[in-house]
Write a protein that holds these residues in place. Structure first.
Motif, PDB file in Angstrom:
ATOM      1  N   TRP A  13       0.831  -1.204   0.000  1.00 32.34           N
ATOM      2  CA  TRP A  13       0.000   0.000   0.000  1.00 32.34           C
ATOM      3  C   TRP A  13       0.865   1.254   0.000  1.00 32.34           C
ATOM      4  O   TRP A  13       0.598   2.204  -0.742  1.00 32.34           O
ATOM      5  CB  TRP A  13      -0.906  -0.031   1.223  1.00 32.34           C
ATOM      6  N   ARG A  20       0.923   4.108  -2.992  1.00 28.06           N
ATOM      7  CA  ARG A  20       0.492   5.473  -2.715  1.00 28.06           C
ATOM      8  C   ARG A  20       1.626   6.499  -2.771  1.00 28.06           C
ATOM      9  O   ARG A  20       1.377   7.689  -2.961  1.00 28.06           O
ATOM     10  CB  ARG A  20      -0.168   5.527  -1.330  1.00 28.06           C
ATOM     11  N   ARG A  70       0.863   9.740  -7.651  1.00 26.90           N
ATOM     12  CA  ARG A  70       0.752  11.117  -7.160  1.00 26.90           C
ATOM     13  C   ARG A  70       0.557  12.114  -8.298  1.00 26.90           C
ATOM     14  O   ARG A  70       0.032  13.209  -8.076  1.00 26.90           O
ATOM     15  CB  ARG A  70       1.982  11.473  -6.338  1.00 26.90           C
ATOM     16  N   SER A 118      -3.508   4.673   7.066  1.00 27.65           N
ATOM     17  CA  SER A 118      -4.366   4.845   5.901  1.00 27.65           C
ATOM     18  C   SER A 118      -5.207   3.600   5.637  1.00 27.65           C
ATOM     19  O   SER A 118      -6.413   3.687   5.370  1.00 27.65           O
ATOM     20  CB  SER A 118      -3.505   5.170   4.668  1.00 27.65           C
TER      21      SER A 118
END
Length: 200
Positions: free
Chosen positions: A37, A41, A47, A65
């Motif tokens: 994860w 991310r 991004r 998160s």
């Protein structure tokens, strides 16, 4: 009838599978899941096209998160899946059925793929699988997909999976890395009554 690889069972605890993939639940207590994860991310390509309200910046924030996501899932607001290779169990990415509105029977789908898994049709196969599951399991009528204008790969994936372009939403998402500026979004959607496309 027992579920097959191409027809997942409609059950809350089911793990949809087909097209060489299995969609599993993320586990915030698993260090391997948290690491995957975090990599997804923190990836620059993620991004570039997404700006979460709270960015993942390391292992601890990644676990937080995932726990926040699990709480949202427990409340019935979303169903997040870890996309894995059906044979090896290797994590390839993520796909989530989000912002579930059970009254209007609509939700939004979003996905990302880890860098090493790109170029193999993972996102398209996961989207086809998740859409089939969402219509059967959640009894949705409409599934929406939005992506930043300019994200041509996501546009192609949506169309390939039976999500035609419906229009442009002005200023509907944050600019990359900013919470004070906005960019336009292409909206795609698929209805439960639409013919299911062939395997991506």
């Amino acid at each position: 009838m027992a579920p097959t690889r191409e027809q997942p069972a409609a059950h809350p605890a089911s793990e949809p599978h087909g097209h060489g993939l299995r969609l599993c639940r993320w586990d915030a207590d698993s260090d391997a899941d948290v690491a995957a994860w975090m990599r997804g991310r923190e990836d620059p390509e993620f991004r570039r096209w997404n700006t979460p309200l709270k960015a993942v910046t390391g292992f601890d924030s990644a676990r937080d998160s995932l726990r926040t996501q699990a709480a949202s899932a427990a409340a019935g607001d979303c169903v997040p899946f870890r996309v894995t290779d059906a044979g090896s169990g290797t994590t390839l990415g993520h796909i989530g059925v989000n912002a579930i509105d059970r009254v209007c029977r609509v939700a939004r789908v979003g996905y990302w793929v880890l860098p090493e898994a790109r170029g193999h049709g993972v996102a398209a196969r996961a989207l086809a699988l998740a859409a089939r599951w969402a219509f059967a399991e959640l009894d949705l009528h409409r599934l929406e997909l939005g992506h930043a204008v300019g994200h041509d790969a996501s546009c192609r994936i949506a169309r390939r999976c039976g999500f035609p372009y419906e229009g442009t939403l002005r200023g509907a998402m944050f600019e990359a890395g900013r919470l004070d500026a906005f960019r336009d979004v292409h909206l795609h959607a698929r209805l439960a009554t639409d013919p299911e496309p062939g395997m991506p």
